[in-house]
Design a protein around this motif. Structure first.
Motif, short mmCIF file in Angstrom:
data_model
loop_
_atom_site.label_atom_id
_atom_site.label_comp_id
_atom_site.label_asym_id
_atom_site.label_seq_id
_atom_site.Cartn_x
_atom_site.Cartn_y
_atom_site.Cartn_z
N LEU A 88 3.26 -1.74 11.75
CA LEU A 88 3.69 -0.34 11.79
C LEU A 88 4.65 0.03 10.66
O LEU A 88 4.57 1.12 10.10
N GLY A 89 5.55 -0.91 10.34
CA GLY A 89 6.49 -0.64 9.25
C GLY A 89 5.76 -0.38 7.95
O GLY A 89 6.12 0.52 7.18
N THR A 90 4.70 -1.15 7.72
CA THR A 90 3.91 -0.99 6.49
C THR A 90 3.26 0.40 6.46
O THR A 90 3.23 1.06 5.43
N VAL A 91 2.75 0.83 7.63
CA VAL A 91 2.07 2.13 7.67
C VAL A 91 3.08 3.25 7.44
O VAL A 91 2.81 4.20 6.69
N VAL A 92 4.26 3.12 8.06
CA VAL A 92 5.31 4.12 7.84
C VAL A 92 5.68 4.17 6.36
O VAL A 92 5.82 5.23 5.76
N ASN A 93 5.79 2.97 5.76
CA ASN A 93 6.13 2.89 4.35
C ASN A 93 5.06 3.57 3.49
O ASN A 93 5.37 4.29 2.55
N CYS A 94 3.81 3.32 3.85
CA CYS A 94 2.72 3.95 3.09
C CYS A 94 2.80 5.47 3.20
O CYS A 94 2.61 6.19 2.21
N LEU A 95 3.09 5.96 4.40
CA LEU A 95 3.19 7.41 4.60
C LEU A 95 4.32 7.96 3.73
O LEU A 95 4.14 8.96 3.02
N ILE A 113 -2.88 10.09 11.76
CA ILE A 113 -2.83 8.68 11.37
C ILE A 113 -2.84 7.87 12.66
O ILE A 113 -1.87 7.89 13.43
N CYS A 114 -3.98 7.25 12.91
CA CYS A 114 -4.16 6.52 14.18
C CYS A 114 -4.03 5.03 13.88
O CYS A 114 -4.91 4.43 13.26
N SER A 162 -5.30 7.61 0.31
CA SER A 162 -5.91 8.44 1.35
C SER A 162 -4.92 9.45 1.90
O SER A 162 -5.23 10.63 2.06
N ILE A 163 -3.71 8.98 2.21
CA ILE A 163 -2.71 9.89 2.79
C ILE A 163 -2.36 10.98 1.77
O ILE A 163 -2.27 12.15 2.12
N SER A 164 -2.22 10.60 0.50
CA SER A 164 -1.93 11.62 -0.52
C SER A 164 -3.04 12.65 -0.56
O SER A 164 -2.79 13.85 -0.73
N GLU A 165 -4.27 12.20 -0.43
CA GLU A 165 -5.40 13.14 -0.44
C GLU A 165 -5.34 14.11 0.73
O GLU A 165 -5.51 15.31 0.57
#
Lengths: 312, 395
Positions: free
Chosen positions: A39-46, A135-136, A199-202
């Motif tokens: 989860l930390g990685t996903v938060v970081n990516c966001l 973001i699931c 993907s998130i940037s898009e």
């Protein structure tokens, strides 16, 4: 011995702040997530995606979460953030997004929350093409409550409520979201950080219902109950067993126990949102009598306080 | 005891939404007009008899006045959508009936916990379960009080006519902004489907309470730091406050803090912000109360059904007064307790098997009789039955 002057040492500006500190609620750290949880990685990516997308003003981002490990996301992200009830992040976000079309509404939550108890909301929000980013984070299990079977748990995988193996078939989330009308559908693992960020940037720049599934390691429950090693071992598993195929047939995206994970951006199309259709339909009939919804009255503070250093 | 609600300046209603004039409307449609006149421009609903007509009218009116209507996939979604819209700054409403009311209860609790202004109308029908979809009851009154889990106070308004459906819907919106919480309008099938004259005043005669936004800067603002009146001002979304709200027990910062001390502080404030302002919240409609030895308590349609019984008893010389509660929750505890010391008894007809009468019994403390007049619903009381109950109280 030469008399040469010692080479100049290039001093970088000292780092006093984490680059993400404006986007995180540092005062709430340490977070509740386990070591090597994804989860930390996903938060970081966001966060990174938001930093890399200057078109989006962080003050105009709202994060809505439901309940569960991923549901704690809203609590650590420093935006206008809402931690709602189990499964209900999507309808809450629907109200927020419709009332505030100037906001980029991001639903950050888990597979059990969005797909099981909130499954009905998922298919309808996708059908209506509600303007929001979902973001699931899929860790294949209900982790916050101790590792119970989720609608994403692969068949034969063990959980605390299927101790001899899960007999149910799991949902294929990209196929589900796409078939309901999502206009952007992607799947990445927590290992695909750059692709996930892209993907998130898009989707931050896109209107409509965007759905990104992120396969994420749960070392404490999913991995332990299934003898899959540590979170790092799961990352290695993703490395060895994920395949990127943007043109994959959506029907083929099922995830089997210890099976291949097909990732990619599967859908990216433009389609009118709920609001576009609502306005168009009513204007078509009512003509000049149609008055579109406008932003409600609220005080504008940030325009005066843009320069104000917001206390961290 | 806390300070009185800060004198909030009211503003006139937006004339775009106000159909000034005399109309012939049913209660559901009148509630829809009340919603619009109060400034609501967001409505999320799900069809259910006998509340559907509220959503139908709103869906037809909104596109002409700059509102946005969304028919959600179920009542769970409707309740959440209005919470989200309210945080966005919109005045938001939904409507439902018994089964949908049950589904909304969890997130009604979220509205209480996040302190979200919004309005929920329940047009009551017979239950339990699917019960009597097209027939009247007042049997969700205790569910209104206690239907969501946990400890909290509610505000529930009960209209007895289409005119009051209009008026009290505006009051509900104003209360929701004043006390920063979801407000219930507990209509019933009879009032919802009854068609009568409804006078809609001019827009500048309708006073609207605007949202109380914080005046603090983002750097000093705390989302749950209450003023003296126990009510915290709200932050505007999208203005750099970057606030966090959660359904978990939270501190003034809005951050989850799960321990007994924080729980006590938060839950006490959520309860006291209603209890301490009960006098300002409670509205009643009273008649013949000066000399009353018997007081007929009622709310909603039952108040009107009781009129012939009261008139008949008074013609016979029985000193019966009428106190119809427009606000059922919070219950007028002090008034009832005080009255019980001086009168012979209360008579309390309700279209349920005995719900709000339990409160009257509790408050009367055995000082006087409390005569129940239960009814399982499906039809209203025969006034004769109420008359007999008055006679019994007079014995």
């Amino acid at each position: 011995m030469s008399e040469e002057a010692p080479p100049k040492i290039m001093r970088r500006k000292p780092v006093t702040d984490h680059p993400m500190s404006d986007l995180l609620r540092i005062d709430r750290f340490p977070h509740v997530w386990c070591p090597t949880c994804g989860l930390g990685t996903v938060v970081n990516c966001l966060g990174t995606s938001i930093l890399k997308t200057p078109e989006v003003d962080p003050n105009h981002i709202a994060v809505v979460s439901g309940i569960g490990c991923a549901g704690r996301g809203a609590g650590y992200l420093r935006f206008d953030s809402f931690h709602t009830t189990h499964g209900r992040a999507l309808p809450f976000a629907t109200g927020l997004s419709l009332s505030r079309p100037d906001m980029k509404v991001i639903v950050f939550s888990g597979d059990g929350d969005i797909v099981s108890i909130g499954g009905n909301h998922l298919i309808h929000a996708a059908r209506r093409n509600m303007d929001m980013v979902v973001i699931c984070v899929n860790n294949f299990i209900y982790a916050m409550t101790g590792g119970q079977t989720a609608p994403t748990t692969p068949t034969h995988a063990r959980s605390s409520t299927s101790p001899f193996g899960n007999s149910d078939p799991p949902f294929n989330l990209p196929y589900l979201a796409a078939s309901c009308g999502a206009t952007y559908v992607a799947r990445w693992t927590a290992l695909h950080v750059r692709r996930l960020q892209k993907s998130i940037s898009e989707v931050l720049k896109k209107k409509g219902f965007s759905f990104i599934e992120v396969i994420s390691p749960c070392p404490t429950l999913y991995a332990r109950l299934n003898n899959l090693g540590t979170g790092l071992d799961l990352m290695r598993f993703y490395h060895d067993n994920s395949e990127i195929n943007n043109d994959a047939d959506l029907k083929s995206l099922d995830i089997n126990f210890k099976g291949k994970i097909i990732c990619g951006k599967f859908v990216d199309l433009d389609s009118p949102t709920y609001r576009d259709r609502y306005d168009e339909e009513n204007e078509h009939i009512l003509g000049d009598k149609f008055i579109p919804y406008d932003l409600p009255d609220f005080p504008h503070i940030s325009s005066n306080s843009d320069k104000e250093k917001i206390e961290k | 005891m806390t300070g009185k609600i800060k004198q909030i300046k009211t503003v006139p209603a937006d004339p775009r939404g106000v159909l000034t004039g005399s109309h012939y409307l049913d209660g559901d449609h009148a509630a829809a007009e009340g919603c619009i006149a109060a400034g609501s421009r967001f409505f999320a609903g799900y069809p259910i008899t006998p509340a559907t007509e509220i959503a139908e009218r709103v869906s037809a009116r909104f596109p002409r006045i700059g509102g946005i209507f969304v028919q959600m996939e179920d009542e769970l979604a409707s309740m959440n959508a209005i919470l989200g819209a309210s945080w966005g700054g919109a005045k938001a409403m939904t409507c439902t009936s018994g089964p949908g009311f049950s589904l909304m209860m969890e997130n009604f609790g979220l509205g209480i916990m996040l302190e979200t202004p919004c309005v929920l109308a329940n047009v009551q029908r017979g239950g339990p379960s699917t019960g009597l979809p097209t027939l009247v009851a007042q049997s969700d009154m205790m569910q209104a009080r206690w239907g969501s889990h946990g400890d909290y106070e509610v505000i529930a308004l009960v209209p007895d006519s289409p005119q009051e459906c209009f008026d009290l819907t505006i009051t509900a919106f104003n209360y929701s902004e004043l006390y920063r919480m979801p407000i219930l309008i507990m209509m019933d099938e009879c009032v919802g489907h009854m068609t009568e004259r409804v006078i809609i005043p001019e827009a500048d005669k309708i006073r609207i309470v605007p949202r109380r936004y914080t005046t603090e800067s983002p750097s000093t603002y705390l989302p749950y730091k209450a003023d003296d009146d126990l009510i915290p001002p709200m932050p505007p979304v999208g203005e750099g406050y970057r606030f966090h709200v959660t359904g978990l027990t939270h501190d003034e910062k809005g951050y989850p803090v799960m321990n007994a001390a924080t729980q006590k502080k938060l839950v006490s404030r959520l309860i006291n912000k209603v209890k301490d302002h009960a006098e300002e919240i409670i509205i009643t409609d009273e008649k013949y109360m000066d000399d009353a030895e018997i007081v007929l308590l009622s709310y909603g349609i039952t108040g009107r059904v009781a009129i012939p019984a009261i008139e008949k008893a008074r013609e016979e010389g029985l000193k019966v007064g009428s106190m119809r509660l427009k606000t059922v929750w919070p219950f007028p505890e002090k008034r009832i307790r005080e009255m019980s010391k001086h009168i012979k008894g209360f008579v309390f007809p309700e279209l349920n098997m005995g719900q709000v009468v339990l409160e009257a019994e509790r408050c009367a403390c055995g000082n006087c009789k409390v005569v129940r007049v239960p009814h399982a619903g499906g039809w209203v009381h025969d006034p004769e039955v109420i008359y007999d109950a008055i006679k019994e109280a007079a014995k």
